[in-house]
Every structure is written in C-alpha cells, then in structure tokens.
Write a protein that holds these residues in place. Structure first.
Motif, short mmCIF file in Angstrom:
data_model
loop_
_atom_site.label_atom_id
_atom_site.label_comp_id
_atom_site.label_asym_id
_atom_site.label_seq_id
_atom_site.Cartn_x
_atom_site.Cartn_y
_atom_site.Cartn_z
N ARG A 126 34.40 60.35 -71.83
CA ARG A 126 33.02 59.87 -71.81
C ARG A 126 32.09 60.82 -72.56
O ARG A 126 31.26 60.40 -73.36
N GLU A 154 33.63 53.01 -68.09
CA GLU A 154 34.31 53.81 -67.08
C GLU A 154 34.68 52.96 -65.88
O GLU A 154 35.77 53.10 -65.30
N LEU A 155 33.80 52.04 -65.50
CA LEU A 155 34.10 51.13 -64.39
C LEU A 155 35.30 50.26 -64.72
O LEU A 155 36.21 50.08 -63.89
N ALA A 156 35.35 49.73 -65.95
CA ALA A 156 36.48 48.89 -66.37
C ALA A 156 37.77 49.71 -66.40
O ALA A 156 38.84 49.24 -65.99
N ARG A 157 37.68 50.94 -66.88
CA ARG A 157 38.86 51.81 -66.93
C ARG A 157 39.37 52.12 -65.53
O ARG A 157 40.58 52.08 -65.25
N SER A 158 38.45 52.41 -64.61
CA SER A 158 38.84 52.74 -63.24
C SER A 158 39.49 51.56 -62.54
O SER A 158 40.46 51.72 -61.81
N ARG A 159 38.97 50.37 -62.79
CA ARG A 159 39.56 49.17 -62.18
C ARG A 159 40.98 48.98 -62.67
O ARG A 159 41.88 48.63 -61.89
N ASP A 210 28.99 53.91 -68.75
CA ASP A 210 29.22 53.68 -67.32
C ASP A 210 30.03 52.40 -67.10
O ASP A 210 30.95 52.36 -66.26
N SER A 211 29.70 51.37 -67.86
CA SER A 211 30.42 50.10 -67.72
C SER A 211 31.88 50.25 -68.16
O SER A 211 32.79 49.70 -67.52
#
Length: 227
Positions: A83, A217-222, A214-215
């Motif tokens: 990031r 990172e959210l997709a990656r974490s999911r 941020d978006s």
C-alpha cells in the motif's frame, strides 16, 4: 501563440538522449504540437534529416519521450508494504504528469514501449502480485489506480485556477452569479470548503488515492480469508 525559437548552432556529436531531452523540453514549453522533426532539430542545432540518425521518425521520437517520462516515476519500493509502495508511486506519477502535461494523452497510447515503460509496468504488477492479489484483481487494481492518476492529472490541468487563492476567487465569482438559494449544495461547497483559507485542490488527490487503496486492501483481505 508560442514564441518562435531561434535555431542553435550545433557543436560536437549528437546523441539520441540529447534529441529526446530536447523534444521533452520543447513539449513542456510549447505543447506537443510543437514537437516536429524540424522543431527539435532547431533546438539541438541540426537539420531535421540529421535526427534520423538517432530516431527512426516521429513515432520513435514520441515513444522515446514517453519512456523518459516513465523513467521519472518512482518504482514501487520493495522495502515496504504494497500500500505504501503504490501510494508513493502514484504521488510520483502525478508529479511527473504535472511537469509534462502533454504526456497524459500519450502515456498509454504507444504501441512500442521503451525499457523504462516496461520496467515500470512490470514493477507495479509485481508489487500487486507479491501482495497476494489474484491475477484478475491485479489487472483490476492497476486499471483503477492508473485511471484515477491520469484522470486527476487531466482534470487538474484543465482547471481555471492554480492556487487556493485563485480557486476561492473563481468560486466566489460563480456564487455571485447564482440566484439566491437556487443551488444550495454548490453554494455550501464553495463558501464553506473551497473558499476557506488554506484550501488547495491538489490535496484532493491523496484523499481519493487513500480511499482507492483502502478499497483494494479490503478486497485483498477478503480474498485471503477465502483462501
């Protein structure tokens, strides 16, 4: 109208890098339409035909110019998280586009990319893949980030103001032309945000960039949770 440039007298041998540097400087000063073989020849002090010893033609000249711009953009660091690395790369890309506004329309249009261009693309893709993005999400992320970077740079280049003070003047002038109460949301934004002391449109870039990252990172974490 652009000021006519007085041709210089060439002394010593010419190199391809000097030709490309002269073409970039000419485009920065007068716009991309000023970049002709004759125009660049005048800058470096040779006849236009002599340039063909260093570039194959106008297309090769443009390819080289774009490659020089890509060479100015920082590659994603391998010593930090994805990031931070891509945030720094995006900020660097926007700065390069601000220095070379003519490049916005050319950066992704060339079909013969140079080594700096290819190295840049490969490094960004490698950063995303190393962070755990799938191949499809890597393609989506790269497209999303570059669309934002180029789009912001293009919008910024077309604004009728350059500083926060100028932005406030433009906003104030527009508000004065509005009928009272006709456009309440525009009036609110202008008076309570754009016209406030310290406003700088350039600050919007990093705010939007952080929202995108941020978006992603959210997709990656999911995806990591699913796998």
């Amino acid at each position: 109208m652009a000021k006519a440039r007085t041709p210089t007298l060439r002394r010593g041998p010419l190199t391809r890098e000097e030709v490309l540097a002269a073409a970039v400087a000419l485009a920065d000063e007068q716009g991309i339409d000023a970049v002709t073989m004759r125009g660049v020849g005048d800058v470096v002090g040779v006849e236009a035909m002599s340039l063909y010893n260093h570039v194959a033609g106008k297309g090769d000249l443009l390819d080289g110019m774009v490659d020089r711009v890509f060479a100015e953009i920082d590659l994603p660091s391998t010593d930090t998280d994805w990031r931070t690395a891509l945030r720094e790369r995006a900020v660097s890309a926007r700065a390069a586009l601000a220095r070379h506004r003519w490049a916005i329309g050319l950066m992704e249009s060339r079909t013969s990319p140079g080594p700096a261009t290819l190295r840049h693309h490969d490094a960004v893709l490698g950063c995303l893949r190393a962070a755990g993005f799938s191949l499809a999400m890597t393609a989506h992320a790269y497209s999303l980030l570059d669309s934002y970077i180029y789009g912001f740079a293009l919008q910024e280049a077309g604004l009728p103001f350059g500083t926060g003070e100028e932005a406030a003047e433009v906003a104030g002038s527009i508000v004065e032309q509005m009928a009272s109460g006709a456009y309440p949301h525009l009036t609110e934004l202008a008076q309570k945000y754009v016209m406030r002391p310290g406003y700088d449109y350039a600050d919007e870039f990093e705010v939007g960039l952080d929202l995108l990252l941020d978006s992603l990172e959210l997709a990656r974490s999911r995806r990591r949770r699913r796998t």
